[in-house]
Design a protein around this motif. Structure first.
Motif, short mmCIF file in Angstrom:
data_model
loop_
_atom_site.label_atom_id
_atom_site.label_comp_id
_atom_site.label_asym_id
_atom_site.label_seq_id
_atom_site.Cartn_x
_atom_site.Cartn_y
_atom_site.Cartn_z
N SER A 31 41.46 47.01 37.33
CA SER A 31 42.22 47.10 38.40
C SER A 31 42.02 45.98 39.23
CB SER A 31 42.20 48.57 39.44
OG SER A 31 40.76 48.64 39.73
N LEU A 32 43.33 45.37 40.20
CA LEU A 32 43.00 44.28 40.98
C LEU A 32 42.83 44.75 42.49
CD1 LEU A 32 42.97 41.30 40.50
CD2 LEU A 32 45.42 41.18 41.42
N LEU A 33 41.72 44.42 43.21
CA LEU A 33 41.63 44.82 44.56
C LEU A 33 41.76 43.38 45.42
CD1 LEU A 33 38.09 46.49 43.85
CD2 LEU A 33 40.35 47.53 43.73
N SER A 34 42.09 43.83 46.79
CA SER A 34 42.13 43.02 47.66
C SER A 34 40.68 42.57 48.24
CB SER A 34 42.96 43.25 48.98
OG SER A 34 42.34 44.60 49.51
N ILE A 35 40.36 41.42 49.01
CA ILE A 35 39.00 41.43 49.42
C ILE A 35 38.47 42.58 50.24
CG2 ILE A 35 39.09 38.78 49.07
CD1 ILE A 35 39.49 38.61 52.28
N SER A 36 39.49 43.42 50.85
CA SER A 36 38.89 44.61 51.81
C SER A 36 38.44 45.69 50.89
CB SER A 36 39.97 44.86 52.81
OG SER A 36 40.99 45.27 52.09
N GLY A 37 38.73 45.81 49.59
CA GLY A 37 38.54 46.59 48.74
C GLY A 37 39.83 47.62 48.35
N GLN A 38 40.86 47.42 48.72
CA GLN A 38 41.98 48.27 48.49
C GLN A 38 42.65 47.69 47.31
OE1 GLN A 38 43.26 50.51 50.34
NE2 GLN A 38 41.66 50.25 51.79
N GLU A 39 43.06 48.66 46.33
CA GLU A 39 43.63 48.58 44.89
C GLU A 39 45.01 47.87 45.15
OE1 GLU A 39 44.90 50.99 41.10
OE2 GLU A 39 42.78 51.44 42.17
N VAL A 40 45.44 46.82 44.81
CA VAL A 40 46.68 46.45 44.67
C VAL A 40 47.58 46.31 43.45
CG1 VAL A 40 46.08 44.86 46.47
CG2 VAL A 40 45.90 43.92 44.43
N ALA A 41 46.64 46.46 42.11
CA ALA A 41 47.45 46.49 40.97
C ALA A 41 46.63 47.19 39.95
CB ALA A 41 47.84 45.08 40.49
N ASP A 42 47.27 47.98 39.03
CA ASP A 42 46.59 48.58 37.94
C ASP A 42 46.65 47.78 36.73
OD1 ASP A 42 45.53 50.35 35.97
OD2 ASP A 42 47.28 51.72 36.12
N VAL A 43 45.65 47.18 36.32
CA VAL A 43 45.82 45.87 35.08
C VAL A 43 45.72 46.83 33.78
CG1 VAL A 43 44.59 44.18 34.39
CG2 VAL A 43 44.51 44.54 36.74
N PRO A 51 49.73 35.40 47.15
CA PRO A 51 48.56 34.38 46.73
C PRO A 51 47.35 34.74 47.40
CG PRO A 51 50.56 32.87 47.14
CD PRO A 51 51.01 34.42 47.56
N GLY A 52 46.13 34.48 46.82
CA GLY A 52 44.80 34.49 47.55
C GLY A 52 43.74 35.06 46.63
N VAL A 53 42.64 35.35 47.10
CA VAL A 53 41.35 35.70 46.59
C VAL A 53 41.46 37.16 46.10
CG1 VAL A 53 39.00 35.54 46.37
CG2 VAL A 53 40.32 33.85 47.43
N TYR A 54 41.19 37.62 45.00
CA TYR A 54 41.07 38.82 44.75
C TYR A 54 39.75 39.20 43.82
CZ TYR A 54 46.04 39.10 46.28
OH TYR A 54 47.06 38.99 46.98
N LEU A 55 39.71 40.36 43.69
CA LEU A 55 38.69 41.18 42.78
C LEU A 55 39.25 41.66 41.45
CD1 LEU A 55 35.97 41.96 45.41
CD2 LEU A 55 35.84 39.84 43.92
N LEU A 56 38.59 41.50 40.16
CA LEU A 56 39.20 42.37 39.16
C LEU A 56 38.05 43.35 38.81
CD1 LEU A 56 41.11 42.92 36.90
CD2 LEU A 56 39.46 41.32 35.72
N ARG A 57 38.26 44.53 39.15
CA ARG A 57 37.23 45.64 38.73
C ARG A 57 37.32 46.19 37.65
NH1 ARG A 57 37.76 50.48 42.97
NH2 ARG A 57 39.68 50.73 41.69
N MET A 58 36.32 46.48 36.71
CA MET A 58 36.15 47.23 35.54
C MET A 58 35.24 48.21 35.70
SD MET A 58 35.41 45.71 31.64
CE MET A 58 33.75 45.62 31.70
N VAL A 59 35.80 49.53 35.50
CA VAL A 59 35.12 50.68 35.49
C VAL A 59 35.06 51.43 34.11
CG1 VAL A 59 34.88 52.93 36.50
CG2 VAL A 59 36.01 50.84 37.92
N THR A 60 33.80 51.49 33.88
CA THR A 60 33.35 52.23 32.46
C THR A 60 32.45 53.40 32.78
OG1 THR A 60 31.51 50.68 31.83
CG2 THR A 60 33.66 49.71 31.23
N PRO A 61 31.79 54.17 31.70
CA PRO A 61 30.95 55.13 31.96
C PRO A 61 29.56 54.51 32.27
CG PRO A 61 32.18 55.85 30.32
CD PRO A 61 32.75 54.25 30.46
N ALA A 62 29.25 53.04 32.14
CA ALA A 62 28.30 52.46 32.40
C ALA A 62 28.03 52.00 33.74
CB ALA A 62 27.89 51.32 31.43
N GLY A 63 29.23 51.97 34.41
CA GLY A 63 29.04 51.39 35.68
C GLY A 63 30.24 50.56 36.08
#
Length: 566
Positions: free
Chosen positions: A512-524, A545-557
């Protein structure tokens, strides 16, 4: 321009840019209020912000409502004061807080403005996120302007129906129900009288129907329509066994909604022995478990059980429970255990319960009866509990937590983490639902008044994430590349990107794609994969446009990668 550049550098190199984020160490934690209080309630909004409702001893006992953001920072300059003078005893509950579907705080409180000859009465208030009284500062009289028929009104609970109206229930000489419209109109006059009973609960059952649960000789439930008429042919006996006659039932009852029905938890007696039990009542009034009104035991071992805390996981279709048990004949040397229950009553973890604290381990002796549980993503659940150093009532307490996976496996490498290591007397551990890649625990804490002090408490809190880390939002700490294979290209991204990563075996992956404040903005991406993978993603319209974070969640973390959108 310099500020923006500094922020990007801080994000990349891991420096904090928000001083008011969550502490990253169990030696610190976060104090939510700097005042003593008698009772507290908490309710969370979908974005992770939350209300706190406190009874403060400001001369007369006065309730105050606070509002905090997802990082535990106060949103309002001052809390909202609500006027009343209640009677507080440990045998009665005087108030209840509900967060409605519009994010308002709806509160039922005992109020003296209608009292005659010390008759207790109830008033309701509706307050929005801006701190405005939507039903006026005088609130709504839940007795419809009449003088209550009895001098005892207590144990208030409330719920919201699908049409936006509210159902209130409390105990008097009978159980009383009242319905209030969204704009504050009292709809059932003096209230509907439902017969004898104690400690009622009301749960939204969908389709503008609700379930009333209460204590009688055992535990009972009935389903009512929007006019307060019975739907089931007769009430359902939830539990027909023996409860503790010496302790008010609200101190050990747990009632939560579940797929249009209810799950209830308690501890019941079998002769001199007592065990932690639950029941699941379906929308038609029937029992989901074969044990029916005898109650389903959560653990079949040599210990005597106490009150469970429950969480319902709709996605994983199961119930989680955490509870404490004592060595028979004792009350101080306790174990803490957790259990996963299928919706047809199968105990899915160890029949004796998955042990979190062992009473025979000298380090664990004195674990106390304040636990909390909340569901997490992909069939995980978080469990929290308090641990005393010894068996004395005023001994210092620390807080521990663990995340358990779907098969009963500990998710973190070190299994159990310290949530709070500050030694002080503590009470009433609670856990908010999983939002913004975190759980938030809240508890009463006497640390400001010295080790062993129990006279006064403040309210403290701490977040913890699925990977076991604590601290501010993902923008506030170093973006850890726990899985070095997680890559995004091209980066910066115009309209399209590819995400490459590796997982050692077949498992669930969420991107998922997160804003810099931690809010989810898109399901990848969501799905099961293994080996090396490349996910194609097209940027939806409307993502700036801007800086985002791609978050990957698996059972390992949980892993992160920085993404720049042009």
């Amino acid at each position: 321009m310099k500020k923006a550049f500094f922020f990007l550098v801080a994000l990349f190199f891991g420096y904090s840019v928000y001083a008011q984020g969550w502490p990253s160490s169990p030696t610190e934690n976060k104090r939510l209020v700097e005042t003593t209080f008698y009772t507290s309630e908490v309710g969370m909004l979908p974005d992770g912000s939350f209300y706190l409702f406190l009874d403060r001893p400001d001369g007369p006992i006065v309730p105050f409502l606070y509002y905090f953001d997802k990082d535990g920072n106060p949103v309002w300059d001052e809390p909202v004061e609500i006027c009343r003078e209640p009677t507080l005893t440990w045998t009665k509950t005087m108030s209840h807080l509900l967060v409605d579907r519009d994010g308002n705080a709806v509160i039922g409180v005992q109020n003296t403005k209608l009292q005659m000859d010390d008759i207790e009465s109830y008033t309701a208030f509706k307050i929005n996120k801006e701190g405005e009284f939507l039903w006026g500062k005088e609130g709504v009289d839940l007795h419809g302007g009449a003088i209550p028929s009895g001098d005892f009104n207590a144990a208030l609970k409330l719920t919201q129906l699908d049409d936006g109206s509210y159902i209130f229930a409390w105990m008097a000489d009978e159980i009383i129900l009242q319905k209030v419209s969204p704009d504050g109109e009292v709809l059932w006059g003096e209230g509907k009288r439902m017969g004898a009973g104690a400690y009622p609960y009301v749960v939204n059952a969908g389709d503008n129907e609700f379930i009333l649960f209460w204590q009688s000789s055992g535990l009972m439930a009935r389903k009512l329509d929007f006019d307060g008429n019975d739907i089931w042919a007769q009430p359902t006996t939830v539990f027909s066994g023996e409860l503790n006659p010496q302790i008010p039932a609200w101190t050990y009852l747990e009632v939560i909604p579940a797929n249009g029905g209810i799950v209830a938890g308690w501890y019941g007696f079998e002769g001199d022995e007592h065990y932690t039990q639950i029941a699941y009542v379906l929308p038609d009034g029937s029992h989901a478990f074969a044990d029916a009104d005898k109650g389903l035991r959560l653990a079949y071992g040599d210990f005597w059980g106490y009150a469970p805390k429950l969480a319902f996981d709709e996605e994983a279709e199961c119930i989680y429970a955490v509870f404490d048990e004592a060595i028979p004949g004792q009350s101080y040397a306790r174990r803490v255990a957790c259990q996963k229950i299928s919706l047809d009553g199968e105990l899915m973890w160890d029949p004796e319960g998955l042990e979190l604290a062992d009473p025979y381990d000298t380090e664990m002796v004195g674990s106390v009866g304040y636990q909390a549980v909340a569901a997490g993503p992909r069939g995980t659940a978080v469990f929290g509990w308090m641990k005393q150093e010894d068996i004395a009532a005023n001994d210092p307490i620390v807080i521990r937590t663990a995340v358990i996976g779907p098969e009963g496996d500990f998710v973190w490498e070190d299994s159990i983490k310290e949530l709070c290591t500050v030694e002080s007397v503590k009470y009433d551990l609670r856990c908010l639902p999983y939002v913004n890649d975190q759980w938030v625990f809240i508890w009463e804490d006497c640390r400001d008044f010295g080790v062993g002090t129990v006279a006064e408490t403040n309210l403290w809190s701490q977040n913890i994430r699925l990977d076991g880390s604590m601290g501010g939002s993902v923008a506030n700490y170093k973006v850890q590349r726990l899985n070095a294979s997680l890559e995004v290209y091209p980066n910066p991204v115009a309209d399209h990107m590819r995400v490459s990563f590796q997982v050692p075996n077949r498992q669930n992956v969420e991107l998922s794609l997160l804003s810099i404040s931690g809010q989810e903005v898109a399901d990848v991406y969501q799905g099961q994969v293994e080996g090396t993978n490349v996910i194609e993603w097209n940027r939806p319209a409307g993502i700036a446009p801007g800086v985002y974070l791609l978050r990957m969640v698996t059972p390992a973390g949980t892993d992160y990668a920085k993404v720049v959108l042009r």
